[in-house]
Design a protein around this motif. Sequence first.
Motif, PDB file in Angstrom:
ATOM      1  N   TYR A  28       0.813  -1.212   0.000  1.00  0.00           N
ATOM      2  CA  TYR A  28       0.000   0.000   0.000  1.00  0.00           C
ATOM      3  C   TYR A  28       0.847   1.263   0.000  1.00  0.00           C
ATOM      4  O   TYR A  28       0.636   2.185  -0.773  1.00  0.00           O
ATOM      5  N   ARG A  29       1.849   1.315   0.894  1.00  0.00           N
ATOM      6  CA  ARG A  29       2.698   2.505   1.009  1.00  0.00           C
ATOM      7  C   ARG A  29       3.413   2.821  -0.297  1.00  0.00           C
ATOM      8  O   ARG A  29       3.539   3.971  -0.688  1.00  0.00           O
ATOM      9  N   ILE A  88       0.886   4.355  -2.736  1.00  0.00           N
ATOM     10  CA  ILE A  88       0.538   5.758  -2.470  1.00  0.00           C
ATOM     11  C   ILE A  88       1.645   6.672  -2.995  1.00  0.00           C
ATOM     12  O   ILE A  88       1.383   7.654  -3.697  1.00  0.00           O
ATOM     13  N   LEU A 144       1.602   6.496  -6.892  1.00  0.00           N
ATOM     14  CA  LEU A 144       0.466   7.172  -7.536  1.00  0.00           C
ATOM     15  C   LEU A 144       0.621   8.690  -7.462  1.00  0.00           C
ATOM     16  O   LEU A 144       0.282   9.407  -8.401  1.00  0.00           O
ATOM     17  N   GLU A 164      -8.823   2.991   1.470  1.00  0.00           N
ATOM     18  CA  GLU A 164      -9.822   3.977   1.064  1.00  0.00           C
ATOM     19  C   GLU A 164      -9.299   4.841  -0.077  1.00  0.00           C
ATOM     20  O   GLU A 164     -10.043   5.249  -0.951  1.00  0.00           O
ATOM     21  N   ALA A 165      -7.993   5.120  -0.042  1.00  0.00           N
ATOM     22  CA  ALA A 165      -7.413   5.962  -1.089  1.00  0.00           C
ATOM     23  C   ALA A 165      -7.609   5.324  -2.470  1.00  0.00           C
ATOM     24  O   ALA A 165      -7.797   6.025  -3.456  1.00  0.00           O
TER      25      ALA A 165
END
Lengths: 345, 345
Positions: A255-256, A259, A262, A285-286
């Motif tokens: 996930y990190r 983020i 992106l 959620e992002a």
Amino acid sequence: MNKKKVSLKDIAEKAQVSTALVSYVLNGKEKESRVGHEIAAKIKAIAREFNYEPNYLAKSLRSGKTQTIGLIIADISNPFFANIARIVEDEAKKYGYTVIIGSSDEQAEKSWDLINVLLNRQVDGFIIVSSENTEEQIQYLIDKNVAFVLLDRHFPDLPTDFVSLDSHKAAFDAGAHLIEQGYRNIGLIAYKSRLFHMKERIRGYRDSLEVGQIAFQPEWLKEVAFHTVEEEIKAGIDDMLASDHKVDALIFATYRLAIAGLKYINSLGLKVPDDLAIVSFGQAEAFDLYYCPITYVLQPMEELGKTAVEILVSKLKNSNAEQQQILMQAQVMVRDSSRLKVPVA
Amino acid sequence: MNKKKVSLKDIAEKAQVSTALVSYVLNGKEKESRVGHEIAAKIKAIAREFNYEPNYLAKSLRSGKTQTIGLIIADISNPFFANIARIVEDEAKKYGYTVIIGSSDEQAEKSWDLINVLLNRQVDGFIIVSSENTEEQIQYLIDKNVAFVLLDRHFPDLPTDFVSLDSHKAAFDAGAHLIEQGYRNIGLIAYKSRLFHMKERIRGYRDSLEVGQIAFQPEWLKEVAFHTVEEEIKAGIDDMLASDHKVDALIFATYRLAIAGLKYINSLGLKVPDDLAIVSFGQAEAFDLYYCPITYVLQPMEELGKTAVEILVSKLKNSNAEQQQILMQAQVMVRDSSRLKVPVA
């Protein structure tokens, strides 16, 4: 804390009984020692009158049980672990356990500190999301015969209970999905880490290319260090885009990483998926709110957390419980960020 | 754990010195007691040879200090609290403290459990993000003379140390910003809660309308319950949009409310900010990656966390330290979701 502590002896003197008898009664063992009902009631009344506070710590030392579980997670500020922590708490509560949490911030040294602090606080057992280079700590727990279960990350060479994701299969599926959608130049951004699950994600990705008969290009794989993620991701994506085998799709191993990636992709003005398709590990959620919802590898977070608690509780009840090593399957949740590739005109 | 514990006495016998001397040396107090260097080295060597493990628990009971801080947060799965936890840990570490964390999940009962568990584990003090209806627990800590600092949420009627946000001012600024940008029908989605900071956010929002000479409409304010957020937000937004005074802008009083609200707004096909401008409390990656970056109330998370640790540490050093009640200022970070309103043609 300034008041003088009332001791069992004080109560015994007032009740004109032995200290042992007071101890039996206040520890709820009057039946075992056949204390009369009346004398038990009298002792309890005096304890109340004196505002007696049992020394739980001493009590725990005797019983050896505290009904608490120590949960060590790798990084509390990562929503994946924070959510897992919440699940572990909820599940543990059903069994009457309170969870106390420590975060190792992916640092072996901090993990040692926490294991010691929580051992000294007499937790009954541990659930641990291991950081890199903590094999020695895990071996220490094994040697000390402490009950624990590894969660999400495990060490294949250590004989421990664990509940993890089948990371090889998950990464393989992510790669295979992109190939199916028409992408050919697929990059992976992962962590530079000795941790097994990360190695497995890399292996799964490479196997998907092999099965898809795509020749792997070295510049497609970027392994970035925990503490320099942002810079390394920028350089890595630049490199992948400048390559003769320019990537048309990217997999993020966590996930990190996604983020950070992106944000950089947005800043370059690239459109997902037309310029670059995306699949990421870790639900968030992002990803839902992104203009083009991100295809992600759904990890069975609820199941992972609950199963870890179940295994630990059964070990606490029965120290001879069979060792459990569970690999759970992830699922690729297909959304717009990996839709069928539009061939360049 | 099955091996017989090595005691100070065992070591003393082998070294042919007194138990007290062994205790001095192994507790690092050889200078105080002027133990010779050679004898200290000998004692340490024997302790190593015997695999001596100091009984930290007994040690803590004697010294009354454990160098641990209990951090109770309201919800670990909320990124705001998870990030604050990380900051508190990092800061506490600088002072030599280890942090153990519990999450109350916004439940007073769970908060009680955690306070008891951590008190019994002899934490030196607490940092607490309070849940609703926990005034009694806070009063209990005051009565017991336990060192603690409230973080992010406080009770104005209780005489405690705290570090919180000036929620009234922050919400006022959010409302004033939207009015400045040309929005007139401004709604607020908040939690239905007795907690002071939430009441203050509502008051600040209403004051901004008043100062902006906008007549408040009751349907603009929705207070939703913690455990039915999604349904209530949908109904609330429907109601605000169906109103004769249809909202053209929305403020979310927390991150969680914003995520639920934005998902629903997306599903309605509404465009931010043309159909509905947005300002939210709580910074988050999801706000950065949204197609239209969300204007948010930047809370000084780093400062909040660090200051809480500083106050607690100074209290632990000096129990007569002056009470500190700090309200920090937030800042409205203006982005696209609240850009100048385009008048309807």
